[in-house]
Design an enzyme around this catalytic site. Structure first.
Site, short mmCIF file in Angstrom:
data_model
loop_
_atom_site.label_atom_id
_atom_site.label_comp_id
_atom_site.label_asym_id
_atom_site.label_seq_id
_atom_site.Cartn_x
_atom_site.Cartn_y
_atom_site.Cartn_z
N PRO A 1 0.28 31.10 11.13
CA PRO A 1 1.43 31.60 11.88
C PRO A 1 1.65 30.88 13.21
O PRO A 1 0.69 30.54 13.90
CB PRO A 1 1.11 33.08 12.12
CG PRO A 1 -0.35 33.21 11.88
CD PRO A 1 -0.72 32.16 10.89
N ASN A 2 2.91 30.68 13.51
CA ASN A 2 3.40 30.08 14.76
C ASN A 2 3.14 28.59 14.88
O ASN A 2 3.60 27.96 15.83
CB ASN A 2 2.82 30.81 16.00
CG ASN A 2 3.28 32.26 16.05
OD1 ASN A 2 4.47 32.52 15.97
ND2 ASN A 2 2.35 33.19 16.13
N TYR B 1 -1.18 23.52 23.29
CA TYR B 1 -1.15 22.94 21.95
C TYR B 1 -0.57 21.52 21.88
O TYR B 1 -0.54 20.93 20.80
CB TYR B 1 -0.35 23.87 21.02
CG TYR B 1 -0.99 25.24 20.88
CD1 TYR B 1 -2.25 25.38 20.29
CD2 TYR B 1 -0.36 26.39 21.36
CE1 TYR B 1 -2.86 26.62 20.19
CE2 TYR B 1 -0.96 27.64 21.25
CZ TYR B 1 -2.20 27.75 20.66
OH TYR B 1 -2.81 28.98 20.56
N ASN C 1 -5.92 25.75 9.33
CA ASN C 1 -5.82 26.31 10.67
C ASN C 1 -5.12 27.66 10.49
O ASN C 1 -3.89 27.71 10.37
CB ASN C 1 -5.01 25.39 11.58
CG ASN C 1 -4.91 25.98 13.00
OD1 ASN C 1 -5.26 27.14 13.23
ND2 ASN C 1 -4.45 25.18 13.93
N ALA D 1 -3.56 32.70 14.48
CA ALA D 1 -4.10 33.97 14.98
C ALA D 1 -4.87 34.73 13.89
O ALA D 1 -5.75 35.55 14.20
CB ALA D 1 -2.98 34.83 15.53
N GLU E 1 -12.22 24.17 8.80
CA GLU E 1 -11.38 24.98 9.70
C GLU E 1 -11.03 24.12 10.91
O GLU E 1 -11.92 23.51 11.50
CB GLU E 1 -12.18 26.21 10.12
CG GLU E 1 -11.49 27.09 11.13
CD GLU E 1 -12.41 28.23 11.63
OE1 GLU E 1 -13.57 28.35 11.14
OE2 GLU E 1 -11.98 28.98 12.51
N ARG F 1 -11.27 29.78 25.49
CA ARG F 1 -10.09 30.62 25.74
C ARG F 1 -10.49 32.10 25.83
O ARG F 1 -11.65 32.41 26.08
CB ARG F 1 -9.04 30.33 24.66
CG ARG F 1 -8.62 28.86 24.66
CD ARG F 1 -7.53 28.57 23.68
NE ARG F 1 -6.31 29.30 24.00
CZ ARG F 1 -5.30 29.48 23.14
NH1 ARG F 1 -5.38 28.95 21.92
NH2 ARG F 1 -4.24 30.16 23.49
C1 DQA Z 1 -5.17 28.12 17.08
C2 DQA Z 1 -5.97 29.05 17.99
C3 DQA Z 1 -5.64 30.51 17.71
O1 DQA Z 1 -6.39 31.36 18.58
C4 DQA Z 1 -4.17 30.76 17.95
O2 DQA Z 1 -3.83 32.10 17.63
C5 DQA Z 1 -3.30 29.80 17.22
C6 DQA Z 1 -3.68 28.40 17.17
C7 DQA Z 1 -5.38 26.64 17.44
O3 DQA Z 1 -5.01 25.80 16.63
O4 DQA Z 1 -5.86 26.32 18.53
O5 DQA Z 1 -2.23 30.15 16.73
O6 DQA Z 1 -5.60 28.31 15.75
#
Ligand code: DQA
Length: 153
Positions: free
Chosen positions: A16-17, A29, A80, A83, A104, A113
């Site tokens: 997601p995202n 990012y 990946n 979240a 991963e 973080r």
């Molecule tokens: C992430 C790290 C996660 O904590 C976050 O929610 C993401 C991106 C990363 O690629 O750094 O969406 O997986």
């Protein structure tokens, strides 16, 4: 089913995202878009003699479905989970169905973080994890999987 030696496919799952990369918190990012990352993965796959398939979803169940789908078709998985890394028992359970190496990847260093990002539900069932190397992490994971597959061919 195709003979094992002809299965030269690796899947990359973006959670997601991650479709918003480039626009989303660039200080965390980076400025690279998901299309740019996927293009580099396809190019690197070609160079290494692997077909790279890419998949992005904002939905946990869709990611579970995709993992189930590749049980007999792919030689490795890069994931990946975004979240869902920190919450998803369902994705972890789906990964346990696979008999292929899973790497991963996180763009950011999740251990630097917020504390809620320090735990990965996936880490215990993945072969390994790359965290904090930005988009290079995907390419390194692909190079590793290609090397690993070649060594068992
Ligand atoms: C992430 C790290 C996660 O904590 C976050 O929610 C993401 C991106 C990363 O690629 O750094 O969406 O997986």
């Amino acid at each position: 089913m195709e003979p094992l030696s002809e299965l030269r496919k690796i899947l990359v799952i973006h959670g997601p995202n991650l479709n918003m990369l480039g626009k989303r918190e660039p200080e965390v990012y980076g400025n690279v878009s998901l299309d740019d990352i996927n293009a580099e993965l396809h190019e690197t796959g070609n160079r290494l003699g692997f077909r790279v398939d890419t998949f992005q979803s904002n939905h946990e169940g869709a990611i579970v479905d995709k993992i189930q789908e590749i049980m007999h078709s792919h030689r490795g998985l890069i994931i990946n989970p975004g979240a869902y890394t920190h919450t998803s028992v369902a994705i972890r359970d789906a990964l346990l169905l696979l008999n292929i190496p899973v790497v991963e990847v996180h763009l950011s260093n999740i251990y630097k973080r917020e504390p809620f990002r320090h735990h990965s539900m996936v880490a215990g069932v993945a072969l390994g994890q790359i965290s904090g190397l930005g988009s290079d992490g995907y390419i390194l994971a692909l190079e590793f999987l290609a090397r690993r597959c070649q060594s068992v061919d």
